[in-house]
Design a protein around this motif. Structure first.
Motif, PDB file in Angstrom:
ATOM      1  N   GLU A 121       0.815  -1.209   0.000  1.00  0.00           N
ATOM      2  CA  GLU A 121       0.000   0.000   0.000  1.00  0.00           C
ATOM      3  C   GLU A 121       0.848   1.258   0.000  1.00  0.00           C
ATOM      4  O   GLU A 121       0.341   2.343   0.255  1.00  0.00           O
ATOM      5  CB  GLU A 121      -0.933  -0.019   1.213  1.00  0.00           C
TER       6      GLU A 121
ATOM      7  N   HIS B 229      -8.628   7.613  -0.978  1.00  0.00           N
ATOM      8  CA  HIS B 229      -7.917   6.324  -0.904  1.00  0.00           C
ATOM      9  C   HIS B 229      -7.107   6.260   0.398  1.00  0.00           C
ATOM     10  O   HIS B 229      -5.873   6.361   0.387  1.00  0.00           O
ATOM     11  CB  HIS B 229      -6.987   6.165  -2.109  1.00  0.00           C
TER      12      HIS B 229
ATOM     13  N   ASN C 154      -6.169   3.919   2.273  1.00  0.00           N
ATOM     14  CA  ASN C 154      -5.271   2.779   2.467  1.00  0.00           C
ATOM     15  C   ASN C 154      -3.959   2.890   1.692  1.00  0.00           C
ATOM     16  O   ASN C 154      -3.072   2.052   1.855  1.00  0.00           O
ATOM     17  CB  ASN C 154      -5.976   1.479   2.063  1.00  0.00           C
TER      18      ASN C 154
ATOM     19  N   ASP D  23      -0.522   4.686   1.165  1.00  0.00           N
ATOM     20  CA  ASP D  23       0.434   5.550   1.862  1.00  0.00           C
ATOM     21  C   ASP D  23       1.337   6.214   0.824  1.00  0.00           C
ATOM     22  O   ASP D  23       2.242   5.593   0.282  1.00  0.00           O
ATOM     23  CB  ASP D  23       1.260   4.713   2.846  1.00  0.00           C
TER      24      ASP D  23
ATOM     25  N   LYS E 151      -2.789   0.919  -7.767  1.00  0.00           N
ATOM     26  CA  LYS E 151      -2.573   2.091  -6.907  1.00  0.00           C
ATOM     27  C   LYS E 151      -1.958   3.232  -7.716  1.00  0.00           C
ATOM     28  O   LYS E 151      -2.264   4.402  -7.487  1.00  0.00           O
ATOM     29  CB  LYS E 151      -1.679   1.731  -5.719  1.00  0.00           C
TER      30      LYS E 151
END
Length: 306
Positions: free
Chosen positions: A93, A119, A121, A123, A274
């Motif tokens: 993540e 978002h 979640n 990082d 992501k």
């Protein structure tokens, strides 16, 4: 084409021994015994039908064939390592993002809370790409960079255009009211990382080049701070000063003109979810920016000081 059936352990053993220069060092790196490395190398030599090492067993030396074989083999293992890390990173993540420091401070960070709300979640870890002279460039999931204005066939498949750059002179309102609007050269601030800013703006605005003679700062962020403190006039990209102009802290009497640059987001793994989410958010943020401020007055040669 059918691939040769060569044991991977034999290739790894030879590559480590050849790269490190000693069988014992290779054994330590691969967590096996010295004898295991030696047996794997001999096995590889038997399969290939060539000698890769010669000399005494205690101090083996690479043969010409071994020397020629090593670079390609090391590069292949590096590619395997990169592929494995890409797969692993696709599942975590953490998103590493790099961009120029002034863009980071003045454009990205003020907006980043909206991405985190969407978002939570993911990082996002930010790095400045202009503060690492002499160091090996870091590989980012996403790198936001300045590029030449797009032309047919310009941007590659791994880069997406975010927005065109617009440039204009900006100053504190009270400085402009004291007659600084004539762009007097001693008042024109410069930046070491963007020494072409004044010439680029002059060319785009259709006026003769101005020989800026004001203070020179190391980074754009310092130059913008100096303009905000009333120390002079600087050429600024619209996206970096739009908040200051909307708040009345800075004004742009000549407005903004298109430069030869655009901002792009480069990715090393476009199919990664992501990364795609972050790039989609960047695109939305870029599209939501207001249009560049219009000029309070038209630029003419009479506006330029001696």
């Amino acid at each position: 084409m059918k691939r040769l059936q060569i044991p991977l352990n034999a290739l790894r053993s030879f590559e480590a021994a050849a790269r490190l220069g000693r069988m014992s060092a290779a054994a330590e790196e691969l967590a096996v015994t010295h004898g295991a490395i030696s047996r794997q190398v001999r096995h590889l030599e038997a399969i290939l039908g060539v000698a890769l090492f010669d000399g005494p067993r205690t101090r083996p030396r690479l043969t010409p064939t071994g020397k020629a074989f090593l670079p390609s083999l090391s590069a292949a293992f590096d590619q395997i390592e990169t592929a494995v890390q890409t797969v692993l990173r696709a599942e975590d993540e953490v998103l590493d993002v790099g961009c120029l420091s002034t863009f980071l401070m003045r454009w990205l960070i003020p907006r980043l809370h909206r991405f985190r709300e969407r978002h939570p979640n993911i990082d996002v870890r930010l790095s400045a790409t202009d503060y690492s002279p002499g160091l090996k460039p870091k590989r980012f999931d996403v790198e936001i960079a300045v590029d030449e204005a797009p032309r047919p066939g310009g941007a590659g498949e791994t880069a997406r255009i975010l927005f065109q750059e617009w440039l204009g002179p900006v100053a504190r309102p009270d400085l402009a009211s004291r007659g600084a609007g004539d762009l007097s050269p001693p008042l024109l601030l410069r930046t070491k990382t963007r020494m072409n800013a004044w010439p680029m703006w002059c060319a785009a605005a259709g006026i003769d080049a101005i020989e800026a003679a004001g203070t020179t700062f190391d980074h754009y962020y310092y130059t913008l701070e100096a303009a905000g403190a009333g120390l002079g006039i600087c050429i600024a990209p619209w996206h970096l000063v739009l908040g200051d102009i909307e708040a009345g802290r800075l004004i742009a009497p000549q407005g903004f003109v298109r430069s030869d640059y655009c901002y792009v987001a480069r990715t090393r793994s476009p199919s990664n979810p992501k990364i795609e989410r972050f790039c989609a958010w960047l695109t939305d943020e870029a599209a939501s920016m207001p249009a560049p401020a219009s000029a309070h007055s038209t630029v003419s040669q009479s506006d330029v000081g001696p």
